[in-house]
Design a protein around this motif. Sequence first.
Motif, PDB file in Angstrom:
ATOM      1  N   ASP A 175       0.835  -1.214   0.000  1.00  0.00           N
ATOM      2  CA  ASP A 175       0.000   0.000   0.000  1.00  0.00           C
ATOM      3  C   ASP A 175       0.864   1.256   0.000  1.00  0.00           C
ATOM      4  N   SER A 176       1.911   1.246   0.839  1.00  0.00           N
ATOM      5  CA  SER A 176       2.813   2.397   0.879  1.00  0.00           C
ATOM      6  C   SER A 176       3.536   2.577  -0.448  1.00  0.00           C
ATOM      7  N   ALA A 177       3.933   1.457  -1.042  1.00  0.00           N
ATOM      8  CA  ALA A 177       4.614   1.517  -2.339  1.00  0.00           C
ATOM      9  C   ALA A 177       3.701   2.123  -3.400  1.00  0.00           C
ATOM     10  N   ARG A 178       2.437   1.724  -3.378  1.00  0.00           N
ATOM     11  CA  ARG A 178       1.466   2.247  -4.355  1.00  0.00           C
ATOM     12  C   ARG A 178       1.247   3.745  -4.149  1.00  0.00           C
ATOM     13  N   LEU A 179       1.128   4.156  -2.898  1.00  0.00           N
ATOM     14  CA  LEU A 179       0.929   5.575  -2.584  1.00  0.00           C
ATOM     15  C   LEU A 179       2.159   6.416  -2.937  1.00  0.00           C
ATOM     16  N   SER A 180       3.325   5.735  -3.016  1.00  0.00           N
ATOM     17  CA  SER A 180       4.563   6.436  -3.378  1.00  0.00           C
ATOM     18  C   SER A 180       4.713   6.588  -4.892  1.00  0.00           C
ATOM     19  N   GLY A 181       3.742   6.063  -5.623  1.00  0.00           N
ATOM     20  CA  GLY A 181       3.780   6.204  -7.075  1.00  0.00           C
ATOM     21  C   GLY A 181       4.346   5.012  -7.812  1.00  0.00           C
TER      22      GLY A 181
END
Length: 309
Positions: free
Chosen positions: A195-201
């Motif tokens: 999820d964090s990776a996705r939010l980081s673009g």
Amino acid sequence: MEKDIKRLLFKYKSLIGLILLCVVISFVTPRFLTVANILNVFTQVSVNAIIAVGMCFVILTGGIDLSVGSILAITGAVAATLVKSNTNVLVTIIVVLIIGGLIGLFNGFLVSKGKIQAFIVTLASMTIFRGVTYVYTNGTPISGLGSNFTFIGNGKLMGMPVPVILIVIVVLVAWYVLTQTRYGRYVYAVGGNEDSARLSGINTDKIKTLVYVIVGATSALSGIVVTSRIGSASPNAGSGFELDAIAAVVLGGTSLAGGEGSVIGTIIGAMIIGVLNNGLNLMNVSPFYQLIVKGFVILLAVILDKKNK
């Protein structure tokens, strides 16, 4: 100071375990530490090690691939067919690697875009492509392969078995990708926290899809090595190989939760399994007992990994 030593020992626990295992086996059977036997161990380990490198990518993202043995079988059968039809060996290798990659793409697409659990997708693929292999071969081995092809599994270059050279090449490429490229960093990021990776673009779907393409290609390469080594493509080839590959990754210190591990550790894990199998064979231990010992070793590795969390 004591904590630092414990941390250091735990960090290199796989390597220490491999060294201790080699020392114990060398005391039990003097035939172990011979040049011929060591090269034999490396050759025997080659197939599992190559698959395990691809499996390491998948597990680093928090996934799993149970279809690698079936991919090995179908690609080995295709390779044998192409060789028998007098197709150039290099062309055969390229075609087979593409087929393995496409099967991996199929798995990766269903996992990333279809949002289906990797365990379910690859379990289904394992069954599907094992069935495809039986249909393709009509349940019989494909034999009579030429010496140019069998050289891959049995030949030597500058005194080194070709499968061992292939391991070195695969490991170097995989190590570079995971440690020196943006894609490698993204693989760890997705496994650490998707999820964090996705939010980081980060395009997490693309990252996850590609790891299955990679393991499909490494499984296909192992299919070439196995078929070349025995000079025949068996529809039963690769059965149970997925378990050995996963075991090598886990023994090498890669977390099944993803985000932590290395290719070098995976190779050490594959060596532990190979050395254990070789040592037990030299001691004439029954294959049935070997399975029990291997199971306990894997369980111990998981318990130690849990204690470190």
